[in-house]
Design a protein around this motif. Structure first.
Motif, mmCIF file in Angstrom:
data_model
loop_
_atom_site.group_PDB
_atom_site.id
_atom_site.type_symbol
_atom_site.label_atom_id
_atom_site.label_comp_id
_atom_site.label_asym_id
_atom_site.label_seq_id
_atom_site.Cartn_x
_atom_site.Cartn_y
_atom_site.Cartn_z
ATOM 1 N N TYR A 1 -49.173 8.569 -46.275
ATOM 2 C CA TYR A 1 -47.994 9.298 -46.741
ATOM 3 C C TYR A 1 -48.235 10.785 -46.569
ATOM 4 N N ARG B 1 -49.841 13.712 -53.873
ATOM 5 C CA ARG B 1 -48.999 12.536 -54.120
ATOM 6 C C ARG B 1 -48.470 12.632 -55.548
ATOM 7 N N HIS B 2 -47.212 12.943 -55.635
ATOM 8 C CA HIS B 2 -46.608 13.119 -56.954
ATOM 9 C C HIS B 2 -45.757 11.921 -57.339
ATOM 10 N N GLU C 1 -43.708 16.855 -53.183
ATOM 11 C CA GLU C 1 -44.213 16.207 -51.974
ATOM 12 C C GLU C 1 -43.633 16.874 -50.722
#
Length: 181
Positions: free
Chosen positions: A55, A15-16, A129
């Motif tokens: 996500y 998760r960036h 991502e």
């Protein structure tokens, strides 16, 4: 799933951009919204916390899975509305008169109207991502998404957000689109 588990989800590897900093930015934007009832503020806060809990850039059902998790874990009297709002983040389309939807979507998209350096950091954080996508495909897909936002008569469905962010968002989108071509 409690707050600690939510935080763990948002701090997971890979998760960036869709991480805890995004949630904190969204909550800070919500804090600046006036004229909300306590209940509406709670609904929006829960929707923010849960909207990206699932996500995985290789999936197309993240919003639905996030909404379902939220509906299972938030208070029963607000769960359906929280789930409805989260589902709006798939398309970012809001019906006229949907104030809470307009606020949530505007908050989620507010990064588009950030000052250029912050926007550029966001754009750079999105790429890793989608590391599974080859560069030419990524550039084409990213350009397609940004072009869709740029083509909207109104990017931010909430009038206050539109007034504050629309001009800068259009400049940011145009700049990134030019870099993708």
């Amino acid at each position: 799933m409690n707050r600690e588990e939510l935080i763990a989800a948002y701090t997971a590897p890979g998760r960036h951009y869709h991480n805890l900093a995004h949630i904190e930015d969204c909550l800070a934007a919500l804090a600046r919204v006036d004229n909300l009832s306590t209940r509406d503020r709670e609904i929006l806060s829960e929707a923010i916390w849960w909207h990206d809990v699932v996500y995985d850039a290789t999936r197309s059902d993240n919003e639905e899975l996030s909404a379902q998790l939220a509906e299972q874990h938030v208070r029963a009297d607000i769960s359906q509305e929280v789930g409805r709002l989260i589902r709006l983040t798939k398309t970012h389309d809001v019906q006229p008169g949907d104030r809470l939807g307009a606020i949530l979507i505007s908050i989620d998209l507010s990064i588009l109207g950030a000052e250029p350096a912050r926007y550029d950091a966001y754009a750079a954080a999105i790429r890793p991502e989608f590391i599974h996508v080859p560069e030419p495909d990524y550039r084409a897909g990213r350009a397609r998404v940004l072009s869709q936002f740029a083509a909207r008569p109104v990017i931010f469905p909430d009038a206050a957000f539109a007034a504050r962010y629309d001009g800068q968002a259009r400049k940011n989108l145009a700049r990134e689109l030019a870099s993708l071509r």
